[in-house]
Write a protein that holds these residues in place. Sequence first.
Motif, PDB file in Angstrom:
ATOM      1  N   ASP A  68     -18.115  -4.987  11.643  1.00  0.00           N
ATOM      2  CA  ASP A  68     -17.653  -3.597  11.647  1.00  0.00           C
ATOM      3  C   ASP A  68     -18.821  -2.629  11.526  1.00  0.00           C
ATOM      4  N   ALA A  69     -19.762  -2.946  10.640  1.00  0.00           N
ATOM      5  CA  ALA A  69     -20.903  -2.050  10.408  1.00  0.00           C
ATOM      6  C   ALA A  69     -21.747  -1.880  11.664  1.00  0.00           C
ATOM      7  N   VAL A  72     -19.966   0.374  14.144  1.00  0.00           N
ATOM      8  CA  VAL A  72     -20.098   1.744  13.647  1.00  0.00           C
ATOM      9  C   VAL A  72     -21.493   2.291  13.938  1.00  0.00           C
ATOM     10  N   THR A  93     -13.042   2.178  14.508  1.00  0.00           N
ATOM     11  CA  THR A  93     -13.296   0.864  13.904  1.00  0.00           C
ATOM     12  C   THR A  93     -13.224   0.943  12.385  1.00  0.00           C
ATOM     13  N   LEU A  94     -13.850   1.975  11.822  1.00  0.00           N
ATOM     14  CA  LEU A  94     -13.855   2.146  10.370  1.00  0.00           C
ATOM     15  C   LEU A  94     -12.444   2.354   9.837  1.00  0.00           C
ATOM     16  N   SER A  97     -10.143  -0.862  10.615  1.00  0.00           N
ATOM     17  CA  SER A  97     -10.457  -1.998   9.750  1.00  0.00           C
ATOM     18  C   SER A  97      -9.930  -1.780   8.341  1.00  0.00           C
ATOM     19  N   THR A  98     -10.172  -0.578   7.783  1.00  0.00           N
ATOM     20  CA  THR A  98      -9.734  -0.297   6.413  1.00  0.00           C
ATOM     21  C   THR A  98      -8.216  -0.344   6.295  1.00  0.00           C
ATOM     22  N   ASN A 524     -15.911  -1.119   3.138  1.00  0.00           N
ATOM     23  CA  ASN A 524     -15.836  -0.121   4.215  1.00  0.00           C
ATOM     24  C   ASN A 524     -16.111   1.286   3.694  1.00  0.00           C
ATOM     25  N   ASN A 525     -15.610   1.568   2.471  1.00  0.00           N
ATOM     26  CA  ASN A 525     -15.829   2.892   1.876  1.00  0.00           C
ATOM     27  C   ASN A 525     -17.282   3.131   1.491  1.00  0.00           C
ATOM     28  N   CYS A 528     -20.125   0.563   5.159  1.00  0.00           N
ATOM     29  CA  CYS A 528     -19.821   1.049   6.515  1.00  0.00           C
ATOM     30  C   CYS A 528     -19.932   2.569   6.591  1.00  0.00           C
ATOM     31  N   LEU A 529     -19.367   3.246   5.600  1.00  0.00           N
ATOM     32  CA  LEU A 529     -19.425   4.708   5.625  1.00  0.00           C
ATOM     33  C   LEU A 529     -20.855   5.206   5.468  1.00  0.00           C
ATOM     34  N   PHE A 532     -22.519   4.834   8.779  1.00  0.00           N
ATOM     35  CA  PHE A 532     -21.963   5.823   9.698  1.00  0.00           C
ATOM     36  C   PHE A 532     -22.540   7.218   9.430  1.00  0.00           C
TER      37      PHE A 532
END
Length: 600
Positions: A68-69, A72, A93-94, A97-98, A524-525, A528-529, A532
């Motif tokens: 996912d990362a 992103v 995607t972010l 996925s979440t 993800n929070n 990934c964020l 992003f």
Amino acid sequence: MTYSSTTPFIDPTTLNFPQLIFLTTVYGYTLFQASNLISDGSELLLFIPALEGIIGSVILPVLGVVPDAMIVLFSGLGDRDQVHDQVAVGVGTLAGSTIMLLTIPWSIAIFSGRVNILKDGTANYKRPKGDTEWQKLMPAGNMSLSKTGVRCGEELKANALLMLFTMSAYFLIQVPAFYDDVPSLTYDQQGRSENRWAFYTFVYSGVWFIIYLAYQYRDSIKEDSQSISRTKEIDNIVELIHEGKFTLMDTMSQFRHEAEVETGSHAVSDDYKRTNGLDNEEPLLSPGRPLPKRAIIRMKAILVHFFNKYDENKDHEISRVEFYLICQDIGLNRKEIQDRLFEDSDIDQNGSISIEEFVSCMVDCARHKLSHENEGPQPKLPNQRSISQIHNIVHGMDDEEDDIEEATSDGDAHEDEEEEEEEEPPEDLKELPAADRKRWILYRSFRMMLFGTAIVLAFSPAMVDVLAELGHRMEISPFYTSFVIAPIASNAGELVAAYNYARKRTERSITVSCSTLQGAACMNNTLCLSIFMGMIYYRSLAWQFSAECLSILVVQVIMTVYSYCRRTQTLMDAIWIVSLYPLSLLFVWMLKNPDMGGMD
């Protein structure tokens, strides 16, 4: 990405629609296999005990979010004239996925792990005494929406709170974006205005990423038998027990190692030595010395499954004949010694061994370092006095009775389950010496992880282009195509894992399954964020994803409330939870619809 005659990937703009669908499937399947390579390679490291804590708490969560990362990250690295559509792939995607992780696998876990819900609102995890016909789900296949479900542990509340804290990073970019979303600002002007807030969010979510990993690592080394990490470790051992790959001797050896480490960290006082007649050279686990309670709790969590294994007639007692088999497996083959140990272990003298008596006997055998090597003409055996002392410790433990009942009542369940994949080192490494096995495990693990990561890095840019082009062909935002397709490619394993783990139908298994999903949302929070927002800051892009951001926040808040307010979740709850996935898409469409406000 730029396509040329030397590029191994196909330009999606040159394909017709069926070809584009086929290419999307190929890329998605490739990323799915790459994520499995990364996961399998990292899990190999769990067979190196010294690395187990850091692998389970840090490495596995980080590597799990890599696919996912990377999507992103690469969504914002394209040409400037195409970057707006490609960034929509990243945020899709972010968000996908979440939201997918918190809805579909969660509902699957409730469905596969459901048991009967009793009149008092608790789940039917414990066998009523004397009920030989009892099953956790009655009748088999019961699909009652209100009278079947699961009961989760208190750990979900702490994890939900952590998820709530980590998602606060979205507000740091979203609030300024509301103020800058005015018609008088161009896209580039909005991007420059929000640039510093993107940087603040990048740093803030990165800090929460470090905090989350530190929390997970602390949990992995916590001396608490109820911790999620310890539960996963015990469950891995239990699977090996049912496959015949982990023996009583292994359990006793592990107990001695953990107990010696634990007692070695606490000095025995001189007064205690004088009172008990001990000298400084005597081994720390000698009879008469204090036993570490935590090591006993951990050993008992494993021994209850051996109890089920040796209890052949399933009467929840070990008979003398069944006890003989136990003695043979720990190296005691002389009948007079077997009889003596049975008599000493039968504390209540009822002619059979209960679960507590069995645990007490095995703990004392481990303390005496009973093994094949020391069975001489007069082996030093446990006696009734020492076993009784341990029995008092076991009987007095706070969390014992419920765990024993749950474990013993579940004894037949594993016999009916289909055989699962082996969770042990590969066959070609099993017979190697420990040092060689460790070296080859490290080599094979890093080879798999590097190969999987290389595939992800290679295919992620192409996947971004394909998803963006697919959105154009369908005349919808690439957000929607990536919301649905990307999580399937990168997180399909979570769906299978949630089903397989929850079907054990225990409170611990459903708690671990749902906690893992909460942990994935936290990753993800944070990671990934952070990636992003770092990309948005670097490219000075505008944050025009308010509707998408709100959908992520709304679903996480709902699941936090569920975790706090409903420890018992029914099949009806599973339906409501899974409905959040399509409803979140509808929510985004409504907010972005010009007739309903036209939010960016």
